[in-house]
Design a protein around this motif. Sequence first.
Motif, mmCIF file in Angstrom:
data_model
loop_
_atom_site.group_PDB
_atom_site.id
_atom_site.type_symbol
_atom_site.label_atom_id
_atom_site.label_comp_id
_atom_site.label_asym_id
_atom_site.label_seq_id
_atom_site.Cartn_x
_atom_site.Cartn_y
_atom_site.Cartn_z
ATOM 1 N N THR A 1 -0.661 20.076 -5.211
ATOM 2 C CA THR A 1 -1.665 19.552 -4.414
ATOM 3 C C THR A 1 -2.405 18.393 -4.799
ATOM 4 O O THR A 1 -2.737 17.452 -4.069
ATOM 5 C CB THR A 1 -2.701 21.049 -5.177
ATOM 6 O OG1 THR A 1 -2.587 20.491 -6.464
ATOM 7 C CG2 THR A 1 -2.662 22.238 -4.743
ATOM 8 N N GLY A 2 -1.450 17.743 -6.399
ATOM 9 C CA GLY A 2 -1.620 16.327 -6.586
ATOM 10 C C GLY A 2 -1.249 15.886 -5.584
ATOM 11 O O GLY A 2 -1.400 14.584 -5.238
ATOM 12 N N ALA A 3 0.056 15.964 -5.447
ATOM 13 C CA ALA A 3 1.248 14.746 -4.882
ATOM 14 C C ALA A 3 0.530 15.349 -3.035
ATOM 15 O O ALA A 3 0.447 13.995 -2.620
ATOM 16 C CB ALA A 3 2.677 15.768 -4.714
ATOM 17 N N ILE A 4 0.019 16.272 -2.553
ATOM 18 C CA ILE A 4 -0.554 15.933 -1.657
ATOM 19 C C ILE A 4 -2.526 15.511 -0.906
ATOM 20 O O ILE A 4 -2.061 14.548 -0.321
ATOM 21 C CB ILE A 4 -0.911 17.628 -0.951
ATOM 22 C CG1 ILE A 4 0.460 18.338 -0.971
ATOM 23 C CG2 ILE A 4 -1.555 18.042 0.145
ATOM 24 C CD1 ILE A 4 0.030 19.997 -1.215
ATOM 25 N N GLY A 5 -2.617 15.127 -2.831
ATOM 26 C CA GLY A 5 -3.701 14.815 -2.752
ATOM 27 C C GLY A 5 -3.794 13.052 -2.534
ATOM 28 O O GLY A 5 -4.462 11.790 -1.960
ATOM 29 N N LYS B 1 -9.229 14.958 -7.233
ATOM 30 C CA LYS B 1 -8.859 13.650 -8.132
ATOM 31 C C LYS B 1 -7.790 12.590 -7.052
ATOM 32 O O LYS B 1 -7.747 11.870 -7.616
ATOM 33 C CB LYS B 1 -9.420 14.582 -9.308
ATOM 34 C CG LYS B 1 -10.429 14.970 -10.127
ATOM 35 C CD LYS B 1 -10.147 15.404 -11.945
ATOM 36 C CE LYS B 1 -11.670 15.842 -11.992
ATOM 37 N NZ LYS B 1 -11.742 15.973 -13.494
ATOM 38 N N ALA B 2 -6.888 13.940 -7.561
ATOM 39 C CA ALA B 2 -5.117 12.464 -7.477
ATOM 40 C C ALA B 2 -5.802 11.949 -5.135
ATOM 41 O O ALA B 2 -5.784 10.326 -5.919
ATOM 42 C CB ALA B 2 -4.380 13.379 -7.224
ATOM 43 N N PHE B 3 -6.327 12.722 -4.549
ATOM 44 C CA PHE B 3 -6.903 12.207 -4.008
ATOM 45 C C PHE B 3 -7.618 10.720 -4.014
ATOM 46 O O PHE B 3 -7.390 9.687 -3.017
ATOM 47 C CB PHE B 3 -7.591 12.886 -2.952
ATOM 48 C CG PHE B 3 -8.214 12.802 -1.640
ATOM 49 C CD1 PHE B 3 -7.613 12.094 -0.245
ATOM 50 C CD2 PHE B 3 -9.800 12.526 -1.928
ATOM 51 C CE1 PHE B 3 -8.605 11.673 0.625
ATOM 52 C CE2 PHE B 3 -10.187 11.850 -0.327
ATOM 53 C CZ PHE B 3 -9.708 11.139 0.578
ATOM 54 N N ALA B 4 -8.937 11.042 -5.131
ATOM 55 C CA ALA B 4 -9.489 10.022 -5.330
ATOM 56 C C ALA B 4 -9.098 8.679 -6.075
ATOM 57 O O ALA B 4 -9.574 7.540 -5.675
ATOM 58 C CB ALA B 4 -11.338 10.580 -5.742
ATOM 59 N N PHE B 5 -8.280 9.196 -6.453
ATOM 60 C CA PHE B 5 -7.315 7.952 -7.309
ATOM 61 C C PHE B 5 -6.316 7.053 -6.832
ATOM 62 O O PHE B 5 -6.456 6.339 -6.635
ATOM 63 C CB PHE B 5 -7.351 8.087 -8.787
ATOM 64 C CG PHE B 5 -8.405 8.636 -9.713
ATOM 65 C CD1 PHE B 5 -8.913 7.814 -10.454
ATOM 66 C CD2 PHE B 5 -7.978 10.008 -10.444
ATOM 67 C CE1 PHE B 5 -9.645 7.633 -11.156
ATOM 68 C CE2 PHE B 5 -8.934 10.077 -11.623
ATOM 69 C CZ PHE B 5 -10.008 9.234 -11.825
ATOM 70 N N VAL C 1 4.170 5.502 -5.894
ATOM 71 C CA VAL C 1 3.887 5.470 -7.009
ATOM 72 C C VAL C 1 2.988 6.802 -7.546
ATOM 73 O O VAL C 1 3.304 7.167 -8.168
ATOM 74 C CB VAL C 1 3.819 4.305 -7.531
ATOM 75 C CG1 VAL C 1 3.539 4.286 -9.585
ATOM 76 C CG2 VAL C 1 4.697 3.267 -8.306
ATOM 77 N N ALA C 2 1.579 6.222 -6.449
ATOM 78 C CA ALA C 2 0.227 7.428 -6.735
ATOM 79 C C ALA C 2 1.031 9.347 -6.199
ATOM 80 O O ALA C 2 0.612 10.219 -7.041
ATOM 81 C CB ALA C 2 -0.217 7.452 -5.928
ATOM 82 N N VAL C 3 1.611 8.960 -5.334
ATOM 83 C CA VAL C 3 2.538 10.970 -5.476
ATOM 84 C C VAL C 3 3.131 10.933 -6.024
ATOM 85 O O VAL C 3 3.317 12.305 -6.827
ATOM 86 C CB VAL C 3 3.380 10.586 -3.407
ATOM 87 C CG1 VAL C 3 3.919 11.810 -3.666
ATOM 88 C CG2 VAL C 3 2.486 10.357 -2.592
ATOM 89 N N ALA C 4 4.131 10.329 -7.452
ATOM 90 C CA ALA C 4 5.000 10.927 -8.628
ATOM 91 C C ALA C 4 4.291 11.310 -8.897
ATOM 92 O O ALA C 4 4.294 12.333 -10.020
ATOM 93 C CB ALA C 4 5.624 9.773 -8.794
ATOM 94 N N VAL C 5 2.739 10.200 -9.234
ATOM 95 C CA VAL C 5 1.981 10.109 -10.821
ATOM 96 C C VAL C 5 1.836 11.573 -11.027
ATOM 97 O O VAL C 5 1.144 12.523 -11.669
ATOM 98 C CB VAL C 5 1.635 9.258 -10.584
ATOM 99 C CG1 VAL C 5 0.520 9.376 -12.112
ATOM 100 C CG2 VAL C 5 2.464 7.819 -11.580
ATOM 101 N N SER C 6 0.774 11.655 -9.497
ATOM 102 C CA SER C 6 -0.214 12.969 -9.054
ATOM 103 C C SER C 6 1.010 14.054 -9.143
ATOM 104 O O SER C 6 0.168 15.689 -9.604
ATOM 105 C CB SER C 6 -0.949 13.063 -7.446
ATOM 106 O OG SER C 6 -1.476 11.576 -8.064
ATOM 107 N N GLY C 7 2.072 14.316 -8.499
ATOM 108 C CA GLY C 7 2.328 15.868 -8.362
ATOM 109 C C GLY C 7 3.819 15.992 -10.258
ATOM 110 O O GLY C 7 3.063 16.914 -10.444
ATOM 111 N N THR D 1 0.844 -1.439 -0.725
ATOM 112 C CA THR D 1 0.027 -0.339 -0.183
ATOM 113 C C THR D 1 0.571 1.282 0.077
ATOM 114 O O THR D 1 0.584 1.796 -1.092
ATOM 115 C CB THR D 1 -1.572 0.261 1.308
ATOM 116 O OG1 THR D 1 -2.001 -0.978 0.998
ATOM 117 C CG2 THR D 1 -1.869 1.255 1.129
ATOM 118 N N LEU D 2 1.707 1.315 0.705
ATOM 119 C CA LEU D 2 2.968 2.172 0.592
ATOM 120 C C LEU D 2 3.541 2.589 -0.464
ATOM 121 O O LEU D 2 3.939 3.667 -0.655
ATOM 122 C CB LEU D 2 3.808 2.210 1.736
ATOM 123 C CG LEU D 2 2.927 2.425 3.268
ATOM 124 C CD1 LEU D 2 4.120 2.334 4.244
ATOM 125 C CD2 LEU D 2 2.617 4.192 3.553
ATOM 126 N N ALA D 3 3.871 1.069 -1.279
ATOM 127 C CA ALA D 3 4.695 1.000 -2.518
ATOM 128 C C ALA D 3 3.703 2.180 -3.513
ATOM 129 O O ALA D 3 3.886 3.066 -4.365
ATOM 130 C CB ALA D 3 4.918 0.150 -3.321
#
Length: 145
Positions: free
Chosen positions: A34-38, A99-103, A22-28, A16-18
């Motif tokens: 704001t995407g990375a924070i989400g 959106k980043a938060f939801a995905f 990945v989601a933080v990098a892609v959202s950023g 889950t952390l992995a």
Amino acid sequence: MQSNDARLLLHALVPTLAIGAVAVAVSGAVAGVTGAIGAVVGTVLVVLVMGAGLVVLQQTARKLPQLFQMMGLLLYTVQILLVAVFMITFKDTTLFDTKAFAFTLLGATLVWIAAQTRGHMKEKILYVNPDSADTKKAETAGSPT
């Protein structure tokens, strides 16, 4: 917490952390800071809610095994409600990209559930307590028939 409970928690936490990283990098990259924070908020929410749920469920299984199934159903309902309350509270926020938060929330939840399921399937669970079987053999061997 017993070692098998901690191992199950770890087996769900690491993937889950992995996926959260990945989601933080892609959202950023896609939505900026704001995407990375989400994505971070989504990952942290999943880890807190699902981790606390797993701990509560394991404690219930140990102390009140007759309530295990009911507690599992109640726990998943409460988890969904907690996430829904969080989403309703922050639906119009500008602190993070929703959106980043939801995905991230969806992806991390699915990974957690899959990893937890895999951990349960690979766990070696004793269905018979070996000590009680030895005790019964000793009792029946010593008693006259």
